[in-house]
Design a protein around this motif. Structure first.
Motif, PDB file in Angstrom:
ATOM      1  N   UNK A 232      68.431  46.604  12.053  1.00  9.79           N
ATOM      2  CA  UNK A 232      68.229  45.489  11.461  1.00  9.79           C
ATOM      3  C   UNK A 232      67.359  44.443  12.032  1.00  9.79           C
ATOM      4  N   UNK A 233      66.329  43.941  11.293  1.00  9.42           N
ATOM      5  CA  UNK A 233      65.547  43.135  11.766  1.00  9.42           C
ATOM      6  C   UNK A 233      65.967  41.542  11.403  1.00  9.42           C
ATOM      7  N   UNK A 234      66.071  40.862  12.535  1.00  8.05           N
ATOM      8  CA  UNK A 234      66.526  39.512  12.233  1.00  8.05           C
ATOM      9  C   UNK A 234      65.705  38.394  12.722  1.00  8.05           C
ATOM     10  N   UNK A 235      65.383  37.199  11.953  1.00  5.44           N
ATOM     11  CA  UNK A 235      64.800  36.291  12.201  1.00  5.44           C
ATOM     12  C   UNK A 235      64.988  35.650  13.887  1.00  5.44           C
ATOM     13  N   UNK A 236      64.192  35.656  14.912  1.00  5.08           N
ATOM     14  CA  UNK A 236      64.292  35.697  16.096  1.00  5.08           C
ATOM     15  C   UNK A 236      65.042  34.416  16.756  1.00  5.08           C
ATOM     16  N   UNK A 237      65.171  33.431  16.202  1.00  5.77           N
ATOM     17  CA  UNK A 237      65.864  32.074  16.348  1.00  5.77           C
ATOM     18  C   UNK A 237      67.403  32.660  15.970  1.00  5.77           C
ATOM     19  N   UNK A 238      67.808  33.462  15.150  1.00  2.31           N
ATOM     20  CA  UNK A 238      69.189  33.458  14.594  1.00  2.31           C
ATOM     21  C   UNK A 238      69.726  35.128  15.348  1.00  2.31           C
ATOM     22  N   UNK A 239      69.134  35.547  16.117  1.00  7.72           N
ATOM     23  CA  UNK A 239      69.593  36.874  16.764  1.00  7.72           C
ATOM     24  C   UNK A 239      70.891  36.848  17.037  1.00  7.72           C
ATOM     25  N   UNK A 240      71.423  35.825  17.956  1.00  5.41           N
ATOM     26  CA  UNK A 240      72.614  35.582  18.765  1.00  5.41           C
ATOM     27  C   UNK A 240      73.736  35.569  17.294  1.00  5.41           C
ATOM     28  N   UNK A 241      73.303  34.620  16.538  1.00  8.16           N
ATOM     29  CA  UNK A 241      74.451  34.153  15.482  1.00  8.16           C
ATOM     30  C   UNK A 241      74.576  35.412  14.706  1.00  8.16           C
ATOM     31  N   UNK A 242      73.692  36.172  14.095  1.00  7.08           N
ATOM     32  CA  UNK A 242      73.640  37.221  13.303  1.00  7.08           C
ATOM     33  C   UNK A 242      74.439  38.496  13.989  1.00  7.08           C
ATOM     34  N   UNK A 243      74.280  38.648  15.087  1.00  7.39           N
ATOM     35  CA  UNK A 243      74.836  39.474  16.040  1.00  7.39           C
ATOM     36  C   UNK A 243      76.417  39.415  15.845  1.00  7.39           C
ATOM     37  N   UNK A 244      76.817  38.325  16.015  1.00 10.40           N
ATOM     38  CA  UNK A 244      78.293  38.059  15.727  1.00 10.40           C
ATOM     39  C   UNK A 244      78.977  38.126  14.433  1.00 10.40           C
ATOM     40  N   UNK A 245      77.941  38.288  13.354  1.00  9.25           N
ATOM     41  CA  UNK A 245      78.401  38.422  11.998  1.00  9.25           C
ATOM     42  C   UNK A 245      78.263  39.881  11.694  1.00  9.25           C
ATOM     43  N   UNK A 246      77.423  40.608  12.422  1.00  5.33           N
ATOM     44  CA  UNK A 246      77.236  42.135  11.795  1.00  5.33           C
ATOM     45  C   UNK A 246      78.403  42.877  11.644  1.00  5.33           C
ATOM     46  N   UNK A 247      79.355  42.911  12.568  1.00  2.00           N
ATOM     47  CA  UNK A 247      80.691  43.585  12.475  1.00  2.00           C
ATOM     48  C   UNK A 247      81.372  43.513  11.287  1.00  2.00           C
ATOM     49  N   UNK A 248      81.509  42.350  11.163  1.00  4.13           N
ATOM     50  CA  UNK A 248      82.583  41.999  10.143  1.00  4.13           C
ATOM     51  C   UNK A 248      81.827  42.084   8.714  1.00  4.13           C
ATOM     52  N   UNK A 249      80.420  42.059   8.756  1.00  3.72           N
ATOM     53  CA  UNK A 249      79.724  41.987   7.478  1.00  3.72           C
ATOM     54  C   UNK A 249      79.544  43.618   6.999  1.00  3.72           C
ATOM     55  N   UNK A 250      79.271  44.589   7.978  1.00  2.00           N
ATOM     56  CA  UNK A 250      79.093  45.980   7.745  1.00  2.00           C
ATOM     57  C   UNK A 250      80.247  46.456   7.440  1.00  2.00           C
ATOM     58  N   UNK A 251      81.419  46.138   7.964  1.00  5.12           N
ATOM     59  CA  UNK A 251      82.740  46.876   7.548  1.00  5.12           C
ATOM     60  C   UNK A 251      83.837  45.809   7.424  1.00  5.12           C
ATOM     61  N   UNK A 252      83.869  45.074   6.541  1.00  8.31           N
ATOM     62  CA  UNK A 252      84.872  43.947   6.389  1.00  8.31           C
ATOM     63  C   UNK A 252      86.209  44.163   6.515  1.00  8.31           C
ATOM     64  N   UNK A 253      86.736  45.379   6.205  1.00  7.83           N
ATOM     65  CA  UNK A 253      88.244  45.807   6.260  1.00  7.83           C
ATOM     66  C   UNK A 253      88.690  46.187   7.847  1.00  7.83           C
ATOM     67  N   UNK A 254      87.508  46.589   8.626  1.00 13.68           N
ATOM     68  CA  UNK A 254      87.924  47.131   9.782  1.00 13.68           C
ATOM     69  C   UNK A 254      86.590  46.668  10.891  1.00 13.68           C
ATOM     70  N   UNK A 255      86.453  45.600  11.126  1.00 15.48           N
ATOM     71  CA  UNK A 255      85.202  45.035  11.935  1.00 15.48           C
ATOM     72  C   UNK A 255      85.423  45.468  13.262  1.00 15.48           C
ATOM     73  N   UNK A 256      86.415  45.849  13.688  1.00 20.70           N
ATOM     74  CA  UNK A 256      86.704  46.277  15.114  1.00 20.70           C
ATOM     75  C   UNK A 256      86.388  47.822  15.223  1.00 20.70           C
ATOM     76  N   UNK A 257      86.052  48.602  14.032  1.00 16.88           N
ATOM     77  CA  UNK A 257      85.595  49.938  14.030  1.00 16.88           C
ATOM     78  C   UNK A 257      83.847  49.893  14.240  1.00 16.88           C
ATOM     79  N   UNK A 258      83.126  49.085  14.522  1.00 15.80           N
ATOM     80  CA  UNK A 258      81.834  48.795  14.281  1.00 15.80           C
ATOM     81  C   UNK A 258      81.369  48.330  15.685  1.00 15.80           C
TER      82      UNK A 258
END
Length: 403
Positions: A232-258
């Motif tokens: 995933x390539x992210x806007x540089x200013x939003x790297x930290x914010x997107x990092x926190x969203x990726x787990x729940x976005x990639x696997x909404x049912x089991x974000x702890x498995x990401x």
């Protein structure tokens, strides 16, 4: 009967056009002095903008190099289930990640259990450590993959038994060119070598891999279709914010498995370099501006002092002090404008030449050009105001005596 004495005539007023014409006549009457004075101002402005432009070009080159190291690249991989087994990402994980606003591009690979050999006579135990991945056709856009020979997978070739080899995989297999007759034994059947890749710093795991199309992996190898790595390539200013969203976005049912990679250390280094170079630009710019300001002030003081006789003559012919001040202020501003524009042009030329020689992008910040030219006008005005006021206050007889 006493005759009435008529009041003295009021001095003629100078309109803006007259002010410019009178100020310009002073420059035209001494063209060499005007040229040298404007040259001094231009060199001061060029020194300011040249320092800023070369430093900014160097900073842009550094940022470009750091960006090539993946400062805004995040990876998503499956973790472990609650029972300790290997989890997998949902089928729509890539599309869901791509829906995040700050995501610039996204792609994925999926690991298969197939092996690849140079031919069908090589013992199965000698895998050479080469992994076989199903790859999406948009992978080069996200990772900046370069193909040194042949071509990358397309929507058409991804459905057929075609393979692209990383540089280490190609060396181990003894494949040094592509073509319809160049084939490798992959997953129990022949695959045509479609392309050879250059080494990739962002995803070194691909250097020792064989990459095939996603549809072909399902048909020929029984691939289950689950992505094992999402890039995933992210806007540089939003790297930290997107990092926190990726787990729940990639696997909404089991974000702890990401598992999501943390931002690159290079990003922190890039920010530190930006801050350091910004401070350097301000410091160097201030010094260069000070030097240019001293040159402008010196030029205008000498210019006015040399023309005290002219001032006295104009005063004796009826010019007011205000008109004298206006004339020399206008001349000072015209001289500053000529020098400022010449300095900007000279700085751009010098920066472009030096940056081109170094192979850098040419960057001359707009704020530096406008600020340098504007500061030169202010300094020229201040430098011309004091001697003009001083000369305007001289009595005509004293000014004429200066000859």
């Amino acid at each position: 009967m006493t005759a009435l004495t008529p009041p003295p005539p009021k001095p003629a007023r100078l309109n803006p056009a007259d002010v410019i014409r009178v100020g310009g006549s002073g420059l035209r009457s001494r063209p060499m002095r005007a040229f040298l004075s404007a040259l001094g101002i231009a060199l001061g402005v060029a020194a300011l903008l040249g320092v800023v432009g070369i430093s900014a070009s160097s900073q842009e080159e550094l940022n470009r190099r750091l960006a090539s190291l993946g400062t805004n690249l995040l990876t998503v991989t499956p973790g472990k289930t609650f029972a300790g087994g290997t989890a997998h990402l949902p089928d729509q994980a890539v599309e869901m990640v791509a829906g995040i606003d700050a995501v610039e591009s996204v792609s994925a690979i999926g690991e298969t259990d197939a092996n690849v050999y140079r031919n069908d006579l090589v013992p199965k135990a000698e895998t050479g450590g080469i992994s076989v991945y199903a790859a999406r056709t948009d992978l080069p856009e996200t990772l900046g993959i370069d193909v040194v020979d042949g071509r990358w997978l397309t929507a058409a070739t991804a459905r057929y038994p075609a393979v692209v080899l990383g540089p280490e995989a190609a060396e181990r297999l003894g494949v040094f060119e592509t073509g319809p007759d160049v084939q490798v034994w992959l997953g129990g059947r022949w695959f045509t070598v479609l392309g050879l890749l250059a080494a990739n710093e962002l995803a070194p795991e691909l250097d020792s891999a064989a990459l095939i199309g996603w549809p072909a992996a399902k048909e020929e190898l029984g691939f289950d279709g689950y992505a094992t790595t999402i890039y995933t390539r992210v806007e540089e200013a939003s790297v930290t914010d997107v990092q926190q969203l990726l787990g729940a976005t990639a696997n909404p049912q089991n974000p702890n498995e990401v598992e999501v990679s943390r931002p690159s250390d290079t990003l922190a280094a890039k920010h530190a370099a930006d801050d350091a170079l910004a401070g350097l630009l301000l410091g160097l710019g201030a010094v260069a501006l000070l030097v240019g300001g001293v040159g402008v002030a010196n030029t205008m003081v000498i210019s006015v002092l040399e023309r005290r006789a002219e001032i006295g003559l104009r005063r004796s012919l009826g010019a007011t002090r205000g008109q004298i001040r206006t004339q020399f202020l206008c001349e000072s501003l015209l001289l500053s404008i000529l020098g400022g524009l010449g300095g900007v042009a000279l700085a751009i030329a010098v920066t472009a030449a030096y940056a081109g020689y170094q192979g850098w992008p040419t960057v001359v910040p707009l704020w530096a050009m406008t600020g340098g030219a504007g500061a030169t006008l202010v300094i020229g005005c201040l430098a011309g105001f004091y001697p003009a006021v001083r000369a305007a206050r001289l009595p005509p007889t004293e000014a004429l005596a200066a000859t």
